[in-house]
Design a protein around this motif. Structure first.
Motif, PDB file in Angstrom:
ATOM      1  N   PRO A 293      14.785  13.959  14.902  1.00 29.57           N
ATOM      2  CA  PRO A 293      15.704  13.767  16.045  1.00 29.57           C
ATOM      3  C   PRO A 293      15.592  12.359  16.601  1.00 29.57           C
ATOM      4  N   GLU A 294      16.738  11.782  16.881  1.00 27.37           N
ATOM      5  CA  GLU A 294      16.781  10.399  17.368  1.00 27.37           C
ATOM      6  C   GLU A 294      17.391  10.285  18.757  1.00 27.37           C
ATOM      7  N   GLY A 295      17.935  11.373  19.281  1.00 28.68           N
ATOM      8  CA  GLY A 295      18.582  11.316  20.578  1.00 28.68           C
ATOM      9  C   GLY A 295      17.590  11.256  21.716  1.00 28.68           C
ATOM     10  N   SER A 296      18.125  11.095  22.899  1.00 31.40           N
ATOM     11  CA  SER A 296      17.287  11.066  24.094  1.00 31.40           C
ATOM     12  C   SER A 296      16.972  12.490  24.539  1.00 31.40           C
ATOM     13  N   GLN A 297      16.035  12.603  25.445  1.00 35.26           N
ATOM     14  CA  GLN A 297      15.671  13.920  25.935  1.00 35.26           C
ATOM     15  C   GLN A 297      16.819  14.506  26.740  1.00 35.26           C
ATOM     16  N   MET A 298      17.127  15.765  26.467  1.00 39.16           N
ATOM     17  CA  MET A 298      18.264  16.396  27.129  1.00 39.16           C
ATOM     18  C   MET A 298      17.949  16.672  28.593  1.00 39.16           C
ATOM     19  N   THR A 299      18.996  16.868  29.325  1.00 39.85           N
ATOM     20  CA  THR A 299      18.876  17.250  30.728  1.00 39.85           C
ATOM     21  C   THR A 299      19.395  18.669  30.895  1.00 39.85           C
ATOM     22  N   VAL A 300      19.038  19.263  32.004  1.00 37.36           N
ATOM     23  CA  VAL A 300      19.442  20.641  32.260  1.00 37.36           C
ATOM     24  C   VAL A 300      20.947  20.691  32.495  1.00 37.36           C
ATOM     25  N   LEU A 301      21.607  21.616  31.847  1.00 37.77           N
ATOM     26  CA  LEU A 301      23.049  21.799  31.990  1.00 37.77           C
ATOM     27  C   LEU A 301      23.284  22.831  33.077  1.00 37.77           C
ATOM     28  N   ARG A 302      24.009  22.434  34.092  1.00 37.51           N
ATOM     29  CA  ARG A 302      24.233  23.287  35.260  1.00 37.51           C
ATOM     30  C   ARG A 302      25.671  23.784  35.275  1.00 37.51           C
ATOM     31  N   GLY A 303      25.837  25.073  35.513  1.00 33.58           N
ATOM     32  CA  GLY A 303      27.160  25.644  35.648  1.00 33.58           C
ATOM     33  C   GLY A 303      27.738  25.424  37.026  1.00 33.58           C
ATOM     34  N   GLU A 304      29.011  25.746  37.146  1.00 32.36           N
ATOM     35  CA  GLU A 304      29.647  25.562  38.448  1.00 32.36           C
ATOM     36  C   GLU A 304      29.053  26.539  39.447  1.00 32.36           C
ATOM     37  N   PRO A 305      29.140  26.240  40.726  1.00 33.08           N
ATOM     38  CA  PRO A 305      28.569  27.154  41.738  1.00 33.08           C
ATOM     39  C   PRO A 305      29.252  28.512  41.683  1.00 33.08           C
ATOM     40  N   LEU A 306      28.470  29.520  41.988  1.00 27.67           N
ATOM     41  CA  LEU A 306      28.983  30.882  41.990  1.00 27.67           C
ATOM     42  C   LEU A 306      29.650  31.157  43.329  1.00 27.67           C
ATOM     43  N   ASP A 307      30.943  31.438  43.276  1.00 21.56           N
ATOM     44  CA  ASP A 307      31.696  31.720  44.498  1.00 21.56           C
ATOM     45  C   ASP A 307      31.494  33.182  44.893  1.00 21.56           C
TER      46      ASP A 307
END
Length: 1447
Positions: A293-307
Motif C-alpha cells: 500500500p502506498e496511500g496515506s492513512q485513511m480517515t474516519v468516514l462520517r455519515g450525515e446526521p441522523l434526523d
C-alpha cells in the motif's frame, strides 16, 4: 581416502583433516584397512588394533578388553587444519571391504548409542514412516553409494565450515532418528543443498573422549549417507531457533539429481513427508515483488446526521400503538400462498390487538404447575415457517409488549439435524424454556410416542405454545401493556452461525432497534405521511428481511407483501408480478432472486417495474452480485426499470445495516464500480486493472454510510490499525444502531463490539468503541477526484461534490477470516472451498451464492431457443395425423401415389432406382408380411437392417414399422477391412438381441413380390419405441439411443420448418444412412415432408469424385447435405479440376444452402477452402454452413434456408482454457476463430450449464450444452436395466433456477452469444458455438485443452504433415503425426512438433509418433477416433516410422 562424488566408502583421513586432527592414533586407524586389503594384516589383528586405538576415546566400548583402555588416557588436542588440505585419493572396493565396513559402522553406532542413550534429542522435522520402526540393535545405516556426482560435489563444498567440534552438531539428531528407526535422507539432502549455513556454536566443555566418540559416529554417518563433512541437519536452525533453509528446495534438488542419474531401487527405509507439516516448517519467504500500500492513512468516514422528528414515537412499540389505534384499517402485511394468491392481510389494528392478547396470555395465563412462569427479560423461542409471516409478526411484537426477549429460529426438520443441534445449544445458553409456534407448524414437527413434540437432540426441554386465536385469552379492561421509551434493554436475539459452524446469539437493544429504523427511514426516504408498499422476498426472521419487513415498516406504516420461498421455487417471477400488481415502490431481494427471474422472464411479457423507486439488493456487498445486477438491468430496462433504482447494501448481523446506496432523487450520487487486480487483492492492496484481463474482480459500491454512523477500515489481524487508502481491511462501524453483544460470550464480545481503532502511531481515533462487521472492503470516491487507483465507471458531474462510497469485496462473512494461505503465500484452494461451502450452507437457500458465483462477468444467462413450433403449426389436426410415419406413408400413397420420393444415383451419375409413394408403400407391406409370416416376428422384436445405401434399406425400415418391429440400421462390414468393421456389426447384433431367423426363412428382396399385403400396425401410444439409433462416438464408445414415434415426428417437423421442405422441393443428400441426422435425411424426412431426395452414397465418390457436385448442378438442387469427409474429398480431388468441371457445365449457383452434418466443432479452414475453391463454379460464400447434433439429440442446430448468415467470432484461447469466453479482434495474439454451428431448430431450447455444479452459466462462460426438445432421444438402450446413464444424460435438471425443465446433456462444451443480427421473428439472434467434446478434452496443468487446437497448430507446422491426433497417456501428451513425404523427414518433425506446441500452447510433449498416412482412424462423418488411436498406441499396433520419448 575417497574422491568427491564417488562411491561412499570408509574414509577417515578427510574427516580428521576437516576437524578431528589431534591424536595421531586416529590418523593411523585409516591406514589399517588398506594394509589389511594388501594382505599384511589379519582380520583379528585389524580388530585388535582398531579397539586399541579407540579405547582412549571411547571409555566403555562393548566387547573391548578394559586393559586395552588403560593405555594413553590423556586427551589429545583438537585443532582445525587449513581448508586447503590436499584432496584424498580414491580407494578401490570389494566384497571383503564391504563386509568389514558394515561391522565398523554397527559397532561405532552402538558405542555412540551407549554413551547417549539417556539423552533426549529433538528431531529437526516431523516425519512418519510407512514401515514399522526397527529396533536399535537391528538398525544399520542404509547405503547410498549410488549418490550422484552433483550431490557429492555439493556436500564437499560445505564440509570445512565447522565449529571446533563440528561433528557434535550432526550426530545427535541422527542418533535420535536411529533410535526411532527412521532415515535422514531428506533432512541431510536439505542441508547439503545449502552449504553456506553456519553451525551452532559448540560447547567447549564437552570432554574430548565424548567428542571423539561423537566424531567417530558422525564420521561413520558421513561415509554412509554422504553428509557434508562438518555440518549436519542442525544447520537448519539459526541461533533463534528459526529454520534457516527451506526443505522444499532440497526436494527439488533431489528430483533434479534423480533425473540426471538413475538411482538404485528405493531402500526399505522409505518415508512420506507430511505436506502440511512440510509447509508449516517452511520459512515465510516474502515476495520481493508483492505490491504494497502506498496511500496515506485513511480517515474516519462520517455519515450525515441522523434526523429525529420532534413528534416522532419514542419507541417502536409506541409507533405500533399509534398506528394500531389511529389507523386500525391500514394494511400492514399481506401473506401469499404457494400459488401467489393473497391468503391474509394483517392490518395495524389487528396486529396491535393480537399482540396485546398474546402479551397478556404470556404474562397471566401461562403460569401453572406444568408451564414455566415468565418474567420480564426471559427469552422465548419463535418457531415459525417462512410461509407464515403474519403469525411471526404477532408473536414478535407480543413478546416485546410482554417485555420478553424473542429469539427467532428456524423450524427443525428432524430430531438429529446438525443445524438444529447448534440452535439447541443457543437456546440452552439463553435459558429458553418456552417456544411459540402455530398449530399447523406444531402438527408438522416430529412427535414422541406420547404424542407431544419430540425433544430434539441438543435442545433444552421446551414447552410448546400455540398462538392461534383460540388459544389466546382476552385481557382484562384494566390491563394495558407497558409501552416504554427505547432503552438499553435487550429487544431480541438474532442467531448467527460462525466460521466454526457454531451458533451464537447477537443481542439487539430497544435503542438500537429504534436507531436502525430511523437510519433506514432517512437513508431510504421512507415517510409515514406517504405510506408505501414494500415487496419482501427475504427471510423475515433475520437480517435485512427483519429490519425492513418487520421493524422499519411498522415505524413508517408501510404495507409489506411477503413472498414465500416456496412460491419463488414455483414461479421465480412472482416478486416482479407482485411489484406490478401492488404498484410497489420498494422491493427487497437478493441477487439470486434477480437471477431466477432472468430465467423465467421469457414466459412473462406484460410486467412493468416502472413503479419501483428502490430495488434493495441485500447481498450487494458480495462482488458476484455485480453481474446479476447488470444482467437484470439489461433485460428489464425495457420494462420500466431505471438504472438508478438498483440499490445494493452491505450489512452484517453484528453491525446491522452498514451502508446502502441512495437513489438519485434522495440526493445520492450515481453508482460506481471498480475493476481491481486479483493479484493485488491477494495481498490486500488495491490496484486498478482493465476488464479485458482475466485475473480481475469487478466490485460495485454499496453506497454511503448510514446516517449517524462512523465507518473506518482496520487491519484484519492483530492490533486494529487504520488501513491506508489503497488497502483492503475489515470495516468497523460506530453507531447507535448496532448489536450490543454476543449473548453469554464476554470474551468475543469485547473483541468484536468494543474495538478501538488506532493510528499508525498507536493513538486511538476515538474514545467510543467500534463494532467489527466481518466485511472486507475499502473506502473510495465515486467522483473523479480522489485516489488514482480507483476507477469509477460513472463519475459525478463537475458541479457535484465528491462523495465517498464504500466498496466491499466481502470474500467471506466469517469473522477474522482472510482467504486461507499456505506458508508459501499461496492460497489453499481446498480451505477456501471448504470455507465458502460452509458459508453458503448457512443461507436459507443453498444455491443462492452459487448462482451469482457462476455469473462473474456475464451480461445475460446463456440460454436460447428456436422458434415456437405451436405458433408455426396452423393445422393441429394435420400435426396429429403426422404423428406416425407409417400412417404418413399410407396417406401419401393414397393422395399422391406417383409422386417420386427417392432417386438413387450410382458412380456414373445415372439413376439406378427410384421410389414413389405407392411403390415404397407396397414394398413395405410385403416386407412386413415376410417378417411376420416367414420370420415369425411379433410386435416389439428387434430387426437388424444390414443393407448397403439404397432404396431397399428405406423400404425395409418402413416394413418393420408396418409390422410393429423395431428396426436398427447397421453398416455392412467393409469387404476390404473385415477385421475392423465386422466386430462392430457383431457387437450391435449381440447387444440388441436380434431374434434369429430359421435358415430357410431368411428375408430375401427377390421374394417380396410373392408375399401378400400386410395390415399396418398402429402403435397404442406415440411414446412407444420407433427405432434404435446405434453409432460409435468420437471417444470410441458404441452407444444406441431409443427414438419414440413422438420424437421421430417432432424431428421431421423441425427439419421441415427449418429448411422449408415441401413436396415441390428437392434436396441432395451425400451422407451415410445408418445413424444420426444422415439416417433421418435418408429415410424419414422425405416421407414426412413429401419432398424429393436425391441420394448419393458417399462410397460412390471413391470412383467419381465429382458425382455429388455434378448431381447438384444437374438437378438444380437448392438444399444439400454432406459430411466433412465428402467435402474434404472434393476439396483435395477437385482442387485442380475446376476448369474441367466448368467445361462440363457444372454450375453451383443454384445452391442456396450446403450444410455439413457433424458432431464436432465447425472446421472453418475446410469450409472456407471449399467455398473459395468452387467460387468459380458459382458457389456462394454464404451458402456453406454447418449443423450440430449428438447422441441425445441428432439435430440441435441447422442453418436452414431462412435466417441470418452464420457468424464467426474470435476468442482468446488462453481464456478458453479456463472455461472463460473472451472475445478479441481478428488477428490478435492467441485468437481462435469459432463459427456458429447453425441456427437452433424450432422447438429446441438450449442452455449452457456448469459441468460439475449443473447450474446455469452466463454468456461469458464455457460450459456443457444442455438441450430440451420434443425430439430428444428417450434414453440409452440397455439390456440390463442400467438407468444411471439415462438419468444423468436424458433427464437432467438444473441445480437451481429453472429446476422444472428436463434437459438432455449433450457432452459437448460450448457457449452462446447474442448477435446484432435479427431472425425471422424480429428478435436478436442467439448464436451457439460448439467448442469440443467434453470427453475428449485434455486436463493438463490445471487447464482444459481441446485436441483440435493442438492438432491445428501441428498441421500448420510443416507441409509434410498430412494429419495429426493428440491424446494423453498417464500424464504425458502423445502426438501422432501422419507423414506425407520421405521417411528421412521423420526425425526433423520431432523437434518441430515439440517446439510449436510449446510456443503456442505452453505444453511439453511426452511422446511424438510419426506414422504413415491413413493410420489415424476416421469414422464415416470424417471425425477422428482418438480413443481407438490411443488403444492402438498402447497395444503397439501403429507400426510407426519413428517414436520419440521425452520422459
Amino acid at each position: 581416502p575417497c574422491e568427491p562424488g564417488g562411491e561412499s566408502q570408509p574414509c577417515l583421513a578427510p574427516r580428521l583433516r576437516a576437524g578431528l586432527a589431534g591424536p595421531p592414533a586416529l590418523r593411523r586407524l585409516d591406514a589399517h584397512p588398506a594394509r589389511f586389503l594388501a594382505g599384511d594384516i589379519t582380520q583379528k589383528g585389524y580388530e585388535k588394533k582398531r579397539a586399541k586405538l579407540l579405547a582412549r576415546y571411547i571409555p566403555l566400548v562393548h566387547g573391548v578388553d578394559p586393559s586395552l583402555q588403560a593405555e594413553s588416557r590423556a586427551p589429545g588436542s583438537s585443532q582445525t587444519p587449513a581448508a586447503g588440505s590436499r584432496p584424498p585419493k580414491a580407494r578401490s572396493a570389494n566384497s571383503r571391504d564391504e563386509r568389514f565396513r558394515s561391522d565398523v559402522h554397527t559397532e561405532a553406532v552402538q558405542a555412540a548409542l551407549a554413551k547417549y542413550k539417556e539423552r533426549k534429542m529433538p528431531m529437526p522435522s516431523k516425519r512418519r514412516s510407512v514401515l514399522a520402526h526397527s529396533s536399535v540393535e537391528t538398525y544399520t545405516p542404509p547405503d547410498t553409494s549410488s549418490a550422484s556426482e552433483d550431490e557429492g560435489s555439493l556436500r564437499q563444498q560445505g564440509r570445512f565450515a565447522s565449529a571446533p567440534f563440528p561433528s557434535h552438531c550432526g550426530v545427535e539428531p541422527w542418533l535420535h532418528r536411529a533410535i526411532q528407526g527412521s532415515s535422514t535422507s531428506s533432512s541431510n539432502s536439505s542441508t547439503s543443498s545449502h552449504p553456506g549455513g553456519k553451525p551452532a556454536a559448540a560447547s567447549n566443555t564437552v570432554p574430548v573422549a565424548s567428542a571423539a566418540a561423537t566424531a567417530l559416529a558422525d564420521l561413520m554417518l558421513a561415509s554412509v549417507r554422504g553428509l557434508p563433512r562438518g555440518c549436519s541437519s542442525s544447520l537448519l536452525d539459526t541461533a533463534d531457533g528459526v529454520p534457516a533453509h527451506s526443505r522444499v528446495s532440497s526436494k527439488i534438488q533431489q528430483l533434479l539429481n534423480t533425473l540426471k542419474r538413475p538411482k538404485r531401487p528405493p531402500l526399505k527405509e522409505f518415508f512420506v513427508d507430511d505436506f502440511e507439516e512440510l509447509l508449516e516448517g517452511t520459512v515465510h519467504q516474502p515476495d520481493p515483488n508483492q505490491p504494497k500500500p502506498e496511500g496515506s492513512q485513511m480517515t474516519v468516514l462520517r455519515g450525515e446526521p441522523l434526523d429525529v422528528a420532534p413528534d416522532g414515537p419514542p419507541s417502536l412499540l409506541a409507533a405500533l400503538q399509534r398506528w394500531g389505534t389511529a389507523q386500525p384499517k391500514a394494511p400492514c402485511l399481506t401473506a401469499l400462498d404457494t400459488t401467489g394468491k393473497a391468503v391474509y392481510t394483517l392490518t395495524y389494528g389487528k396486529l396491535w390487538s393480537r399482540s396485546v392478547k398474546l402479551a397478556y396470555t404470556l404474562l397471566h395465563k401461562l403460569p401453572s404447575k406444568s408451564e414455566p412462569l415468565l418474567r420480564p427479560g426471559d427469552r422465548v423461542a419463535l418457531v415459525f415457517p417462512n410461509s407464515d409471516p403474519v403469525m411471526f409478526m404477532v408473536a414478535f411484537y407480543g413478546c416485546l409488549l410482554a417485555e420478553l426477549i424473542p429469539v427467532p429460529i428456524e423450524v427443525p426438520l428432524t430430531r438429529k439435524d446438525a443445524g438444529s443441534q447448534q440452535i439447541g445449544f443457543l437456546l440452552g445458553s439463553c435459558g429458553v424454556a418456552l417456544a411459540l409456534t402455530t398449530d399447523a407448524c406444531q402438527k408438522g414437527l416430529p412427535k414422541a410416542p406420547t404424542g407431544e413434540v419430540a425433544t430434539f437432540k441438543g435442545w433444552p426441554r421446551l414447552v410448546w405454545f400455540v398462538i392461534d386465536g383460540k388459544h389466546l385469552g382476552k385481557p382484562s379492561r384494566d390491563w394495558q401493556p407497558p409501552v416504554r421509551d427505547a432503552g438499553a434493554e435487550t429487544a431480541y436475539i438474532e442467531y448467527k452461525t460462525s466460521k466454526e459452524d457454531s451458533t451464537v446469539g447477537i443481542t439487539v437493544s430497544h435503542a438500537s432497534v429504534l436507531a436502525q429504523c430511523r437510519a433506514l427511514t432517512q437513508a431510504c426516504a421512507y415517510s409515514e405521511g406517504k405510506p408505501e408498499t414494500l415487496t419482501n422476498v427475504l427471510d423475515f426472521k433475520r437480517d435485512a428481511g427483519l429490519w425492513h419487513g418487520v421493524l422499519t415498516s411498522v415505524l413508517n406504516r408501510m404495507h409489506v407483501v411477503s413472498i414465500p420461498y416456496a412460491l419463488m421455487k414455483v414461479n421465480p417471477l412472482s416478486w416482479i408480478q407482485k411489484v406490478c400488481s401492488y404498484k410497489a415502490r420498494v422491493a427487497l431481494v437478493k441477487s439470486r432472486d434477480m437471477h431466477w427471474s432472468l430465467l423465467a422472464q421469457r414466459d412473462q411479457r406484460d410486467v412493468s417495474l416502472s413503479s419501483l423507486r428502490m430495488l434493495i439488493v441485500a447481498d450487494g456487498a458480495n462482488p458476484w452480485s455485480v453481474s446479476s445486477c447488470d444482467a437484470f438491468l439489461n433485460v428489464f430496462q425495457s420494462r420500466g426499470l431505471r438504472a438508478d433504482v438498483i440499490c445494493p447494501c452491505a450489512s452484517s448481523s453484528e453491525a446491522l445495516t452498514v451502508a446502502i446506496r441512495r437513489p438519485p432523487d434522495s440526493g445520492g450520487p450515481p453508482p460506481g464500480k471498480a475493476v481491481l487486480s486479483m493479484s493485488g487483492l491477494s495481498y490486500g492492496v488495491i490496484r486498478v486493472d482493465t476488464e479485458e484481463k482475466l485475473s480481475v474482480l469487478t466490485v460495485q459500491d454499496v453506497g454511503q454510510v448510514m446516517p449517524g454512523a462512523n465507518v473506518c477500515v482496520v487491519k484484519v489481524e492483530g492490533t486494529p490499525y487504520l488501513c491506508r487508502t489503497d488497502e483492503v481491511g475489515e470495516v468497523c462501524v460506530r453507531s447507535g444502531a448496532t448489536g450490543t453483544a454476543y449473548y453469554g460470550l464476554l470474551g468475543i464480545t469485547k473483541n468484536v463490539f468494543e474495538t478501538i481503532p488506532v493510528t499508525a502511531g498507536g493513538v486511538p481515533i476515538s474514545d467510543q468503541p467500534f463494532t467489527r462487521t466481518g466485511l472486507l472492503g475499502f473506502i473510495g470516491p465515486v467522483s473523479a477526484p480522489g485516489p488514482a487507483r480507483l476507477c469509477p465507471l460513472a463519475p459525478l458531474p463537475a458541479r457535484a461534490p465528491a462523495r465517498a462510497s464504500l466498496f466491499l469485496t466481502c470474500f467471506s462473512h466469517h469473522r477474522h477470516r482472510a482467504p486461507p494461505r499456505s506458508s508459501l503465500r499461496g492460497s489453499r484452494k481446498s480451505s477456501c472451498r471448504k470455507g465458502l461451502t460452509s458459508f453458503h450452507s448457512q443461507e436459507e437457500v443453498e444455491p443462492a451464492s452459487m448462482i451469482v458465483g457462476n455469473l462473474v462477468a456475464g451480461k445475460r444467462i446463456a440460454q436460447a431457443s428456436g422458434r415456437d413450433v405451436t405458433q408455426l403449426e396452423d393445422n393441429d389436426q394435420a400435426r396429429k395425423a403426422f404423428l406416425y410415419l407409417a400412417d404418413v406413408l399410407q396417406w401419401r400413397a393414397q393422395t399422391t401415389p406417383d409422386h417420386p420420393l427417392f432417386l438413387l444415383l450410382n458412380a456414373k451419375g445415372t439413376v439406378t432406382s427410384t421410389a414413389t409413394c405407392v411403390q415404397l408403400h407396397k414394398k413395405a407391406e410385403r416386407v412386413a408380411a415376410a417378417l411376420t409370416e416367414r420370420g415369425h416376428l411379433s410386435v416389439g422384436d428387434h430387426v437388424a437392417l444390414v443393407y448397403p445405401p439404397g432404396v431397399d434399406l428405406i423400404a425395409t425400415f418402413y416394413g418393420c414399422l408396418y409390422a410393429g418391429c423395431i428396426p436398427i440400421t447397421v453398416r455392412p462390414p467393409h469387404p476390404q477391412n473385415l477385421a475392423t468393421t465386422l466386430p462392430t456389426v457383431k457387437m450391435i447384433v449381440e447387444v440388441i438381441h436380434v431374434y434369429p431367423l430359421r435358415p430357410n426363412a431368411a428375408v430375401d428382396v427377390k421374394t417380396w413380390a410373392h408375399h401378400p399385403r400386410h395390415s399396418v400396425f398402429r402403435p397404442p401410444s406415440p411414446d412407444m419405441l420407433a427405432y434404435l439409433d446405434f453409432s460409435v462416438s468420437t471417444t470410441g464408445i458404441l452407444a444406441g439411443v431409443k427414438m419414440s414415434h413422438t420424437a421421430t415426428s417432432a424431428l421431421c417437423r423441425s427439419i421441415k420448418l427449418q429448411c422449408e421442405l415441401y413436396p415441390s422441393r428437392q434436396i441432395a443428400v451425400c451422407l451415410d444412412p445408418y445413424c444420426g441426422l444422415g439416417f433421418a435425411l435418408w429415410c424419414l424426412c422425405s416421407v414426412y415432408s413429401g419432398h424429393q431426395s436425391l441420394l448419393v452414397p458417399p462410397l460412390e465418390l471413391e470412383n467419381n469424385v465429382s458425382l455429388w457436385l455434378s448431381a447438384v448442378s444437374q438437378y438444380r438442387v437448392r438444399v444439400t447435405f454432406c459430411s466433412y469427409s465428402v467435402m474434404e474429398m472434393c476439396t483435395k480431388g477437385l482442387g485442380t479440376q475446376t476448369d474441367l468441371l466448368r467445361a462440363k457445365s457444372v454450375n453451383l449457383s443454384c445452391v442456396r444452402t450446403c450444410m455439413v452434418v457433424a458432431e464436432e466443432r465447425p472446421r472453418i479452414a475446410l469450409t472456407q477452402s471449399f467455398s473459395k475453391l468452387f467460387k468459380d463454379l458459382g458457389l456462394s460464400a454464404r451458402a456453406v454452413s454447418t449443423t450440430f447434433g449428438c447422441r441425445v439429440n441428432v439435430a440441435i442446430c441447422l442453418q436452414g434456408t431462412a435466417g441470418p448468415d452464420p457468424t464467426t467470432v474470435y476468442v482468446d484461447m488462453r481464456a478458453l482454457r479456463h472455461d472463460r469466453v473472451r472475445l478479441v479482434e481478428r488477428g490478435s495474439p492467441h485468437s481462435l476463430p469459432l463459427m456458429e454451428s447453425g441456427k437452433i431448430l424450432p422447438g429446441v431450447k438450449v442452455i449452457i450449464a456448469h459441468t460439475e455444479t449443473k447450474g446455469p452459466l452466463g454468456d461469458s462462460h464455457l460450459g456443457e450444452i444442455w438441450v430440451s426438445s420434443p425430439h430428444n432421444a428417450t434414453g440409452y438402450y440397455t439390456v440390463y436395466g442400467e438407468e444411471s446413464l439415462h438419468a444423468d444424460h436424458f433427464s437432467a435438471r438444473l441445480s437451481f433456477g429453472d429446476t422444472q425443465t428436463i434437459w438432455a446433456r449433450t457432452g459437448y462444451l460450448g457457449f452462446l452469444r447474442r448477435t446484432d443480427l435479427t431472425d425471422a421473428s424480429g428478435e436478436r439472434h442467439d448464436a451457439l458455438y460448439v467448442v469440443g467434446s467434453l470427453d475428449e478434452t485434455l486436463e493438463l496443468r490445471g487447464m482444459r485443452y481441446h485436441p483440435i487446437d493442438i492438432e491445428t497448430s501441428v498441421i500448420r507446422a510443416h507441409k509434410s504433415i498430412a494429419e495429426c491426433a493428440v491424446f494423453t497417456w498417464t500424464n504425458l501428451l502423445v502426438v501422432v503425426v501422419e507423414l506425407e513425404g520421405p521417411e528421412q523427414e521423420a526425425l526433423d518433425l520431432v523437434a518441430l512438433v515439440t517446439n510449436v506446441i510449446l510456443e503456442e500452447h505452453f505444453l511439453i510433449v511426452g511422446v511424438v509418433v510419426i506414422v504413415d498416412p491413413g493410420v489415424i482412424p476416421i469414422n464415416s462423418r470424417g471425425e477422428k477416433q482418438r480413443m481407438h488411436l490411443r488403444d492402438g498406441f498402447l497395444a503397439d499396433q501403429l507400426d510407426p516410422i519413428y517414436v520419440a520419448y521425452n520422459m
